[in-house]
Design an enzyme around this catalytic site. Structure first.
Site, mmCIF file in Angstrom:
data_model
loop_
_atom_site.group_PDB
_atom_site.id
_atom_site.type_symbol
_atom_site.label_atom_id
_atom_site.label_comp_id
_atom_site.label_asym_id
_atom_site.label_seq_id
_atom_site.Cartn_x
_atom_site.Cartn_y
_atom_site.Cartn_z
ATOM 1 N N GLU A 1 0.819 -1.212 0.000
ATOM 2 C CA GLU A 1 0.000 0.000 0.000
ATOM 3 C C GLU A 1 0.851 1.260 0.000
ATOM 4 O OE1 GLU A 1 -3.519 2.058 2.757
ATOM 5 O OE2 GLU A 1 -2.290 0.431 3.559
ATOM 6 N N GLU B 1 -11.994 3.057 5.657
ATOM 7 C CA GLU B 1 -10.923 3.394 6.591
ATOM 8 C C GLU B 1 -10.880 4.906 6.763
ATOM 9 O OE1 GLU B 1 -6.470 1.685 7.336
ATOM 10 O OE2 GLU B 1 -6.773 2.821 5.492
#
Length: 261
Positions: A143, A240
Site C-alpha cells: 500500500e 478506513e
C-alpha cells in the site's frame, strides 16, 4: 453497487474492539478489516466473525512497534529476521480467520539507511512473503501511503508500487489502492483505476481533507463509485475513515452517495 467493509480500527471506536464486530453487523456491514489481529486470540476473533455473520477481508502483516511510531519493517535491513517471523504469524492468523489477503506496510526508511539499501531489502522481503503466502493460498498486497500523514514512508505512489511489483516478479503481489492516500499524493483516481485495476487487489476509502466520511470533502465519490462499478471491480472497499461524530451517525453516506449512480 460497491461492497463496503467496515475498518474496525477506524470505525465504532467508541466501543471496545471485540464489540465492534456486532456493531458493524448491526450497521449493515457484511465484511470487516482492521490493522492487526495479533493482540487477540485467533479463536476469539473467529468466534466474533461467525457470531455476527461477517467475513474478514484484510489485515496487515506485523509492522513493528506501532505505539512507538513504527509503520512497518519490510524496508529495515537489520530486521529481516523479525519480518520473516512475522510472515508465519500472519499466515497462521489469516488461515484461522478465513482472511484471503494480507497487506504489507513496508515502513519508514530508518535513519542512516540509504534508499538503495531500503529498496533492496523490500524487494527481498516481498519475494519471500509473496511466495510463502501463495503456498498458503493467500494474496499479498502493498500500500502506498501519503507523506503528509506518515513522513518518510518508503512507498508513496501507485507507479512506485507497480514498479516494485514488477521487480519482485510475483503474480501473487498486488496493490492495495487507498483512495485517500492516492488523492493526497497523485490524484488521477479514475484514470489510475482504469489503467491498473487488474493489478489492484483491494480498495480503501476516505475523503480529503480530514480523512472523513465520503461526501465530506473534495472527492467526487458518486462518480467514483459508478466508475469502479463500470470497471467491473468485484472486491471489497474498506471504509478506513475517521467519523466526524459517531460511526452510526455518519453512515448515511452509503445510501446517499451510492443511490446517485
Amino acid at each position: 453497487m460497491p461492497k463496503f467493509a467496515a475498518n474496525l480500527t477506524m470505525l465504532f471506536t467508541e466501543l471496545p474492539f471485540m464489540q465492534r464486530f456486532e456493531a458493524a453487523a448491526k450497521a449493515g456491514f457484511q465484511a470487516v478489516e482492521y490493522l492487526f489481529p495479533y493482540p487477540f486470540e485467533k479463536k476469539e476473533l473467529a468466534a466474533a466473525l461467525r457470531a455476527n455473520g461477517l467475513q474478514q477481508v484484510l489485515h496487515n502483516l506485523p509492522a513493528g512497534d506501532w505505539d512507538k511510531g513504527e509503520r512497518g519493517i519490510a524496508c529495515h535491513p537489520d530486521r529481516t529476521g523479525e519480518f520473516r517471523e512475522g510472515i508465519a504469524v500472519a499466515i497462521d492468523y489469516a488461515t484461522a480467520l478465513g482472511c484471503p489477503q494480507l497487506n504489507c506496510l513496508v515502513g519508514k526508511v530508518p535513519a542512516g539507511v540509504s534508499t538503495e539499501a531500503a529498496h533492496k531489502t523490500v524487494v527481498e522481503n516481498l519475494r519471500l512473503a509473496a511466495r510463502e503466502l501463495e503456498a498458503a493460498g493467500l494474496r499479498l498486497l502493498i500500500e502506498p501511503i501519503n507523506t503528509f500523514d506518515i513522513p518518510g514512508f518508503f512507498l508513496t505512489r501507485t507507479d512506485q508500487a507497480l514498479a516494485l511489483i514488477d521487480e519482485v516478479g510475483s503474480s501473487n503481489l498486488r496493490v492495495q489502492y487507498d483512495i485517500y492516500h492516492a488523492q493526497r499524493m497523485e490524484g488521477e483516481l479514475g484514470n489510475t483505476l482504469t489503467k491498473n485495476l487488474a493489478r489492484i487487489g483491494h480498495i480503501q476509502l476516505a475523503d480529503n481533507p480530514g480523512r472523513g466520511e465520503p461526501g465530506t470533502g473534495e472527492i467526487n465519490y458518486p462518480w467514483l463509485f459508478q466508475h469502479i462499478d463500470a470497471l467491473g471491480y468485484d472486491g471489497w472497499i474498506g471504509c478506513e475513515y475517521k467519523p466526524r461524530v459517531t460511526t452510526v451517525e455518519g453512515l448515511g453516506w452509503r445510501e446517499a452517495l451510492t443511490k446517485k449512480q
